[in-house]
Design an enzyme around this catalytic site. Sequence first.
Site, PDB file in Angstrom:
ATOM      1  N   GLU A 143       0.862  -1.170   0.000  1.00  0.00           N
ATOM      2  CA  GLU A 143       0.000   0.000   0.000  1.00  0.00           C
ATOM      3  C   GLU A 143       0.905   1.228   0.000  1.00  0.00           C
ATOM      4  O   GLU A 143       1.948   1.240   0.632  1.00  0.00           O
ATOM      5  CB  GLU A 143      -0.892   0.008   1.240  1.00  0.00           C
ATOM      6  CG  GLU A 143      -1.981  -1.037   1.148  1.00  0.00           C
ATOM      7  CD  GLU A 143      -2.878  -1.048   2.372  1.00  0.00           C
ATOM      8  OE1 GLU A 143      -3.052   0.000   3.020  1.00  0.00           O
ATOM      9  OE2 GLU A 143      -3.413  -2.128   2.674  1.00  0.00           O
TER      10      GLU A 143
ATOM     11  N   PHE B  55      13.691  -3.161   5.473  1.00  0.00           N
ATOM     12  CA  PHE B  55      12.918  -3.740   6.582  1.00  0.00           C
ATOM     13  C   PHE B  55      13.736  -3.894   7.854  1.00  0.00           C
ATOM     14  O   PHE B  55      13.550  -4.818   8.632  1.00  0.00           O
ATOM     15  CB  PHE B  55      12.232  -5.048   6.152  1.00  0.00           C
ATOM     16  CG  PHE B  55      10.976  -4.742   5.391  1.00  0.00           C
ATOM     17  CD1 PHE B  55      11.056  -4.229   4.108  1.00  0.00           C
ATOM     18  CD2 PHE B  55       9.733  -4.880   5.970  1.00  0.00           C
ATOM     19  CE1 PHE B  55       9.923  -3.858   3.409  1.00  0.00           C
ATOM     20  CE2 PHE B  55       8.587  -4.515   5.283  1.00  0.00           C
ATOM     21  CZ  PHE B  55       8.684  -4.005   4.000  1.00  0.00           C
TER      22      PHE B  55
ATOM     23  N   CYS C 182      -1.942  -6.809   6.165  1.00  0.00           N
ATOM     24  CA  CYS C 182      -1.235  -7.992   5.666  1.00  0.00           C
ATOM     25  C   CYS C 182      -0.379  -8.662   6.732  1.00  0.00           C
ATOM     26  O   CYS C 182      -0.656  -9.798   7.115  1.00  0.00           O
ATOM     27  CB  CYS C 182      -0.395  -7.611   4.458  1.00  0.00           C
ATOM     28  SG  CYS C 182      -1.429  -7.313   3.027  1.00  0.00           S
TER      29      CYS C 182
HETATM   30  C1  UDX Z   1       3.140  -5.812   2.784  1.00  0.00           C
HETATM   31  C2  UDX Z   1       4.211  -6.432   1.870  1.00  0.00           C
HETATM   32  O1  UDX Z   1       5.362  -5.585   1.853  1.00  0.00           O
HETATM   33  C3  UDX Z   1       3.664  -6.624   0.471  1.00  0.00           C
HETATM   34  O2  UDX Z   1       4.636  -7.275  -0.328  1.00  0.00           O
HETATM   35  C4  UDX Z   1       2.414  -7.483   0.566  1.00  0.00           C
HETATM   36  O3  UDX Z   1       1.843  -7.673  -0.666  1.00  0.00           O
HETATM   37  C5  UDX Z   1       1.394  -6.842   1.491  1.00  0.00           C
HETATM   38  O4  UDX Z   1       1.992  -6.640   2.772  1.00  0.00           O
HETATM   39  P1  UDX Z   1       2.114  -3.388   3.193  1.00  0.00           P
HETATM   40  O5  UDX Z   1       1.302  -4.037   4.264  1.00  0.00           O
HETATM   41  O6  UDX Z   1       1.451  -2.469   2.250  1.00  0.00           O
HETATM   42  O7  UDX Z   1       2.826  -4.523   2.296  1.00  0.00           O
HETATM   43  O8  UDX Z   1       3.271  -2.550   3.902  1.00  0.00           O
HETATM   44  P2  UDX Z   1       4.838  -2.621   4.130  1.00  0.00           P
HETATM   45  O9  UDX Z   1       5.468  -1.487   3.438  1.00  0.00           O
HETATM   46  O10 UDX Z   1       5.396  -3.962   3.839  1.00  0.00           O
HETATM   47  O11 UDX Z   1       4.899  -2.350   5.707  1.00  0.00           O
HETATM   48  C6  UDX Z   1       4.232  -3.203   6.628  1.00  0.00           C
HETATM   49  C7  UDX Z   1       4.384  -2.699   8.044  1.00  0.00           C
HETATM   50  O12 UDX Z   1       5.713  -2.859   8.500  1.00  0.00           O
HETATM   51  C8  UDX Z   1       4.070  -1.205   8.229  1.00  0.00           C
HETATM   52  O13 UDX Z   1       3.347  -1.055   9.430  1.00  0.00           O
HETATM   53  C9  UDX Z   1       5.421  -0.552   8.346  1.00  0.00           C
HETATM   54  O14 UDX Z   1       5.401   0.634   9.092  1.00  0.00           O
HETATM   55  C10 UDX Z   1       6.208  -1.645   9.046  1.00  0.00           C
HETATM   56  N1  UDX Z   1       7.655  -1.587   8.799  1.00  0.00           N
HETATM   57  C11 UDX Z   1       8.145  -1.798   7.554  1.00  0.00           C
HETATM   58  C12 UDX Z   1       8.524  -1.376   9.871  1.00  0.00           C
HETATM   59  O15 UDX Z   1       8.098  -1.193  11.009  1.00  0.00           O
HETATM   60  N2  UDX Z   1       9.869  -1.359   9.615  1.00  0.00           N
HETATM   61  C13 UDX Z   1      10.389  -1.566   8.388  1.00  0.00           C
HETATM   62  O16 UDX Z   1      11.629  -1.571   8.258  1.00  0.00           O
HETATM   63  C14 UDX Z   1       9.505  -1.792   7.321  1.00  0.00           C
END
Ligand code: UDX
Length: 474
Positions: free
Chosen positions: A154, A265, A276
């Site tokens: 997203e 990440f 997700c």
């Molecule tokens: C995720 C997957 O990345 C994607 O491939 C899948 O199709 C759907 O789920 P999304 O949920 O949109 O996508 O968000 P993403 O950018 O992956 O972040 C997920 C969560 O992790 C967020 O709450 C974000 O703030 C958190 N996050 C991400 C961290 O806390 N630290 C990080 O380093 C990366």
Amino acid sequence: MKISVIGAGYVGLTTAACLAQIGHDVFCSESDAEKLNKLQNGLMPLFEPHLEKVIQQVRAAGRLTFGTTDQAIEHGKAIFICVGTPPLPNGDADLSAIERVARSIAKQATGYRLVIEKSTVPVQTGSQLRKHLAVHGTNAWDYDVASNPEFLREGSAVEDFLHPDRIVIGVESTRAAELLREIYAPILKGNFTCPVHADCKPTKEPLLLMTDTNSAELIKHASNSFLAMKISFINMVANLCEVVRADVTKVAEGMGLDPRIGPSFLNPGIGFGGFCFPKDVQAFIRIAEKSGCDFSLLREVEKINQERIAHFVETIRRELWVLRGKKLALWGLAFKPNTDDVRFAPSIALISKLMEEGATIKAYDPEAMEKAREVLPEVHYCADPYEAAEGADAILIVTEWAEFREVNWTRVASIAEHRLIIDGRNMLSAKEVTCHGFHYVSVGRSSHGPAKEPVRDAVRQPEKAESEQVNLTA
Ligand code: UDX
């Protein structure tokens, strides 16, 4: 190709719009009457960068139509199922919407259909679908079932769909494989007009990975769970850094330089959210459990994530002492920037906890306030970050929206009751905000007192143990 997409959530709507953008004739259905009405009238039911523009263009070109499930089943030779698979109380994914769609396809299809699962589903859903279509089919048509997990994020969904690292396709027949190759051919060959980048020249072709359906289904759950594990890992490292006075940003940088680990990440914060990761980790634990595999590693990932809010509240308490009666400015509500989605957003649990403790909250988010209001009506929502900061005892950064870096700190400093920023996303420059007189607290970069001595391991420190013994007997 004539394609149907069932379900107009973030995944379905992006899939429908992008498939139309690359040249297909797409019909997208939505069962929520209000949402469908909006879409048919050119209004967006959700915020996703670039999506509105793409939808406008492809609708004007006559390549995208919205309507009912029955119409979608009639329209497409290939049908993408993009309905929700929310978590059940026991952690299993609720597959009732998928089952309903499969039954309708079986009863109403007027010819061969390739049924493609794009919703995140447990392994072996494809084979269940195959059985279900055969059992409920009232006609002689045959079906193929394929798995084509989506990896779009997203906030960058359109970009991710059109410029993926990989396209994973799980099939059991060459007919299904060929149809899916044809559907994705423009993306694989870079042969489409990119609505995101003006002079788009993809540097490398996305990889097409063909597998069986079970493996494709597992790839999705395994990928999301692995990423969630990376986040929980760095969050634990951040906790350690706070105690021993190390800088988690530097630790993450050093780790990420190893290509086997990679830098993404590894941003610590108040935990992962969204529709997700939390549900996919939970579902993957259950899938493993039901197959007789104890994936306790993922239970820890989940536990660490759930503890992030309590940890953040403790950080706030350490700064403010008593929370009752404190006025807190909350900047950001969405589970991450560039989306209006607040499902399983850390902000929801955080606000509930702070309110329980007697703090009052003034919140601002550029996109997510409408959706947040539905779940947290008692919060005071503000027009901008300044209104939220007025009279605040602390500013809490909960979502790393770029606009929070651009605020006028002199103005914020003049209206806040106390110059205290607690940054749950490590997004601000400590140097800049401290220049404006703010006390700046972030994650995994302790600003408190001297480091605690790590507890020494008796086996690894024999000399110390010996000398202590000598002292005791002396
Ligand atoms: C995720 C997957 O990345 C994607 O491939 C899948 O199709 C759907 O789920 P999304 O949920 O949109 O996508 O968000 P993403 O950018 O992956 O972040 C997920 C969560 O992790 C967020 O709450 C974000 O703030 C958190 N996050 C991400 C961290 O806390 N630290 C990080 O380093 C990366």
